[in-house]
Design a protein around this motif. Structure first.
Motif, PDB file in Angstrom:
ATOM      1  N   ASN A 265      29.161  41.764  37.154  1.00 38.16           N
ATOM      2  CA  ASN A 265      27.994  42.486  36.635  1.00 38.16           C
ATOM      3  C   ASN A 265      27.208  43.187  37.740  1.00 38.16           C
ATOM      4  N   PHE A 266      27.727  43.201  38.940  1.00 41.35           N
ATOM      5  CA  PHE A 266      27.197  43.957  40.068  1.00 41.35           C
ATOM      6  C   PHE A 266      25.738  43.638  40.372  1.00 41.35           C
ATOM      7  N   ASP A 267      25.427  42.336  40.292  1.00 41.88           N
ATOM      8  CA  ASP A 267      24.085  41.895  40.645  1.00 41.88           C
ATOM      9  C   ASP A 267      24.033  41.328  42.062  1.00 41.88           C
ATOM     10  N   GLY A 268      25.116  41.465  42.795  1.00 47.99           N
ATOM     11  CA  GLY A 268      25.184  40.968  44.158  1.00 47.99           C
ATOM     12  C   GLY A 268      25.689  39.537  44.273  1.00 47.99           C
ATOM     13  N   THR A 269      25.988  38.907  43.124  1.00 46.55           N
ATOM     14  CA  THR A 269      26.474  37.534  43.123  1.00 46.55           C
ATOM     15  C   THR A 269      27.897  37.486  42.595  1.00 46.55           C
ATOM     16  N   SER A 270      28.811  36.996  43.421  1.00 42.78           N
ATOM     17  CA  SER A 270      30.198  36.860  42.980  1.00 42.78           C
ATOM     18  C   SER A 270      30.326  35.656  42.067  1.00 42.78           C
ATOM     19  N   GLU A 271      31.232  35.773  41.110  1.00 40.92           N
ATOM     20  CA  GLU A 271      31.462  34.720  40.131  1.00 40.92           C
ATOM     21  C   GLU A 271      32.907  34.241  40.252  1.00 40.92           C
ATOM     22  N   PRO A 272      33.180  32.978  39.887  1.00 42.83           N
ATOM     23  CA  PRO A 272      34.555  32.483  39.922  1.00 42.83           C
ATOM     24  C   PRO A 272      35.473  33.349  39.057  1.00 42.83           C
TER      25      PRO A 272
ATOM     26  N   PRO B 138      42.929  31.656  42.743  1.00 43.50           N
ATOM     27  CA  PRO B 138      41.484  31.749  42.516  1.00 43.50           C
ATOM     28  C   PRO B 138      40.853  32.765  43.462  1.00 43.50           C
ATOM     29  N   THR B 139      39.748  33.337  43.022  1.00 45.79           N
ATOM     30  CA  THR B 139      38.984  34.264  43.841  1.00 45.79           C
ATOM     31  C   THR B 139      37.560  34.294  43.317  1.00 45.79           C
ATOM     32  N   GLU B 140      36.764  35.210  43.796  1.00 44.15           N
ATOM     33  CA  GLU B 140      35.429  35.468  43.284  1.00 44.15           C
ATOM     34  C   GLU B 140      35.279  36.973  43.142  1.00 44.15           C
ATOM     35  N   PHE B 141      34.443  37.392  42.184  1.00 42.39           N
ATOM     36  CA  PHE B 141      34.255  38.813  41.941  1.00 42.39           C
ATOM     37  C   PHE B 141      32.889  39.021  41.304  1.00 42.39           C
TER      38      PHE B 141
END
Length: 166
Positions: free
Chosen positions: A149-156, A143-146
């Motif tokens: 959509n480059f809105d400054g919020t990482s997603e699972p 698992p990671t986060e990325f």
């Protein structure tokens, strides 16, 4: 089991942002830790991982939408990992369109069962499952986060990396 690369939606080419750094990468790593005082002591559990490794596959896939992913190799980026007998490692990540220079991280790698943990000198540890496909091919999944959509919020997300010993 052969990994099948997800199909990227037409026109979608997610790019990593600088904050992505090695944190994404380090989502590929098992339990246990090492202190700086034992860095020079060989660790028998680490022996199969010792050497220089180059990523031939490095794909981050969104948990919410498996059709959304970032393929580092397709983006002409690179990821290398050097592991010493003590478990000390150096990981290098480079994304040409996003970074002026490679991001380098040092830490210790530890092994427990079918998992590895990368314990960076700075930042949080990361754990992933590993599998060897012969003595010189290492497959990591975890698992990671990325920030797709480059809105400054990482997603699972999940990370799949295939490394070949050079």
């Amino acid at each position: 089991m052969k990994y099948e690369r997800p199909v990227r939606p037409r026109g979608a080419r997610p790019r990593a942002r600088n904050g992505f750094g090695l944190a994404l990468l380090l989502a590929v790593a098992a339990c246990g830790g090492s202190s700086p005082s034992d860095v020079a002591t060989p660790d028998p559990a680490v022996e199969p991982f010792v050497g220089d490794w180059d990523a031939t596959e490095f794909v981050v896939t969104s948990v919410a939408d498996e059709g959304t992913f970032f393929d580092l190799i397709d983006a002409t980026g690179l990821f290398t990992l050097n592991v010493q007998p003590s478990g000390a490692y150096t990981a290098t990540l480079f994304i040409p369109d996003e970074m002026q220079q490679p991001s380098v991280e040092n830490g210790t790698l530890s092994v427990v069962g079918a998992a590895i943990r990368l314990n960076p000198a700075q930042g949080a540890s990361a754990t992933s499952a590993y599998e060897f496909d012969g003595p010189d091919v290492l497959i990591l999944d975890g698992p990671t986060e990325f920030d797709f959509n480059f809105d400054g919020t990482s997603e699972p997300a999940t990370l799949h990396v295939v490394l070949e010993r050079s």
